[in-house]
Design a protein around this motif. Structure first.
Motif, PDB file in Angstrom:
ATOM      1  N   GLY A   1      -1.848   1.106   2.571  1.00 62.47           N
ATOM      2  CA  GLY A   1      -3.031   1.572   1.852  1.00 62.47           C
ATOM      3  C   GLY A   1      -4.002   2.248   2.818  1.00 62.47           C
ATOM      4  O   GLY A   1      -4.025   1.930   4.008  1.00 62.47           O
TER       5      GLY A   1
ATOM      6  N   THR B   1      -4.527  -2.188   2.203  1.00 65.30           N
ATOM      7  CA  THR B   1      -3.230  -2.447   1.553  1.00 65.30           C
ATOM      8  C   THR B   1      -3.350  -3.600   0.551  1.00 65.30           C
ATOM      9  O   THR B   1      -2.782  -3.550  -0.540  1.00 65.30           O
TER      10      THR B   1
ATOM     11  N   LEU C   1       0.478   2.025  -3.832  1.00 64.44           N
ATOM     12  CA  LEU C   1       1.326   2.010  -2.630  1.00 64.44           C
ATOM     13  C   LEU C   1       2.572   2.858  -2.851  1.00 64.44           C
ATOM     14  O   LEU C   1       3.010   3.606  -1.965  1.00 64.44           O
TER      15      LEU C   1
ATOM     16  N   THR D   1       4.286  -5.147  -0.947  1.00 61.55           N
ATOM     17  CA  THR D   1       4.656  -3.994  -0.115  1.00 61.55           C
ATOM     18  C   THR D   1       6.164  -3.768  -0.138  1.00 61.55           C
ATOM     19  O   THR D   1       6.642  -2.637  -0.285  1.00 61.55           O
TER      20      THR D   1
END
Ligand code: NIG
Ligand code: FE
Length: 420
Positions: free
Chosen positions: A90, A123, A131, A166
């Motif tokens: 991010g 992030t 993302l 992620t």
């Protein structure tokens, strides 16, 4: 066999054949097969034949359904492989440039809560969809510059939830666009601020909570650790990597980048597939890596961008028999570059690697560093038809020109995905 795509009349088809089993090292690092006036015939997703244009035309049947590309004036390479990236994250960190120009060191910016930790905040705050969108955009840039396979690390989440988010984003990016991504879990990338006073407590979470879930959900192929002064010690790195190995993951390390802690020796001891960075690797580390067959993944774009005056000792490593690969280390802080062509220039000029050594380092040796050498990294019958065509009269030209994207066509699994 039906030939779906034929590339012919290339000035040079450049590849390293017969190296799918073992990475190239020592004098082998520069072993290239260069076919003048070359051709590559493709059947569906795979390579059917590689040779001179005359040889290939003699052996194959071309009909109306065959797409024919005239590659006169071009050099054909295997699709490039980038074996070390942090492509899903991010935010961005252009605000750190001013600090950097004032001379504040990389680890000092991190110690003040910036650096990796600033990307961690961004992030964590990003949705999975955000993302994914960022990752797709970066992969499209990579593809346009010739990269067809890349490794992708987590490591800006640093909670179980944000690391899983992620890795799921990496999986989605892999599926959404042509660049194949090989996922690596890097939960031990930094100590998050909640655990500032208790790094070992954080590693308990990495080992007992994150790793089992990552493996259970099949979200990573490798586990990596940032082994560095003030981040994770050799002992702490060993703990994480041994736990990962017990769960069946392959091992990688960010090792000996800023302080010579002995990460390379640990990578050799644990049988890691690669140790990466290696600016301050010791002679013992070089010897141990060569003996254990650990690939040295050098990231000279990061050295350049951190304004370090000392690059990894690539020549010494090659002479000692360490197989060398090169990567961008694409990330929001120490290397906001995802173009392997620039790495070719920096590796030649500052690592003193020759163009053939560099080409092997971003193709077959890079494929070995992410467990993809059976599929990609060289142009051989039966391998995946991933090709990068450059507007260049010969392969030396790729190291000679810099700053211009020389790609003319990129082919992924037999399909033209970029055409300039
Ligand atoms: O490989 N060295 C540690 N990790 C990354 C940098 C990450 C960042 O600065 O965001 C690297 O250089
Ligand atoms: Fe990195």
């Amino acid at each position: 066999m039906e030939i779906t795509l034929l590339i012919k009349n290339a000035n040079q088809v450049v590849t390293s054949r017969g190296a799918s089993e073992k990475p190239l090292s020592g004098t082998g690092q520069k072993a290239l097969t260069v076919i003048e006036d070359g051709a590559v015939a493709v059947c569906g997703e795979t390579i059917a034949l590689v040779g001179s244009t005359a040889e290939v035309l003699d052996k194959i049947q071309v009909d109306d359904s065959t797409k024919v590309l005239d590659a006169s004036g071009k050099v054909v390479l295997p699709g490039l492989v980038d074996p070390h990236t942090h492509v899903v994250f991010g935010g961005s960190r252009e605000h750190e440039l001013a600090l950097k120009l004032q001379g504040v060191p990389y680890l000092e910016i991190l110690a003040r809560g910036g650096g990796i930790l600033s990307s961690v905040e961004a992030t964590r705050a990003a949705s999975k969809e955000e993302l994914i969108a960022g990752g797709i955009k970066s992969c499209q840039q990579m593809l346009a510059q010739g990269t067809t396979t890349a490794e992708a690390k987590s490591g800006y989440g640093l909670t179980t939830k944000a690391e899983i988010k992620t890795l799921e984003a990496i999986k989605a990016v892999d599926r959404a666009q042509p660049v194949d991504l090989i996922p690596t879990f890097l939960g031990a990338h930094a100590v998050p601020k909640e655990y500032k006073e208790n790094p070992d407590g954080y590693l308990d979470v990495v080992i007992k909570d994150m790793l089992p879930q990552v493996v259970e959900k099949n979200l990573a192929r490798y586990c990596d650790v940032f082994c560095e002064e003030g981040i994770f010690s050799v002992e702490q790195s060993r703990r994480v990597l041994m736990a990962a190995r017990n769960l069946g993951l392959g091992l990688k390390m960010h090792a000996d980048e800023i302080s010579p802690l002995g990460g390379s020796e640990l990578a050799a001891e644990l049988g890691a597939v690669s140790a990466d960075h290696l600016l301050v690797i010791s002679d013992q580390g070089i010897e141990n890596m060569a003996a254990a067959g650990v690939i040295g993944v050098i990231l000279p774009g990061t050295t350049f961008y951190l304004c370090e005056d000392h690059y990894a000792p690539a020549r010494k490593m090659i002479e000692a028999g360490v197989p060398v690969a090169l990567a961008t280390d694409f990330n929001p802080g120490s290397s906001p570059n995802n173009n392997l062509q620039l790495i070719v220039n920096i590796a030649c000029l500052y690592l003193r690697m020759t163009p053939p050594e560099v080409i092997n380092a971003i193709t077959i040796n890079a494929a070995h560093a992410i467990g993809r050498s059976e599929q990609v990294g060289s142009l051989e019958e039966g391998k995946m038809a991933d090709l990068a065509l450059f507007a260049a009269p010969n392969y030396d030209y790729l190291a000679y020109r810099y700053g211009t994207n020389l790609i003319s066509t990129v082919i992924k699994k037999g399909k033209i995905v970029v055409e300039v």
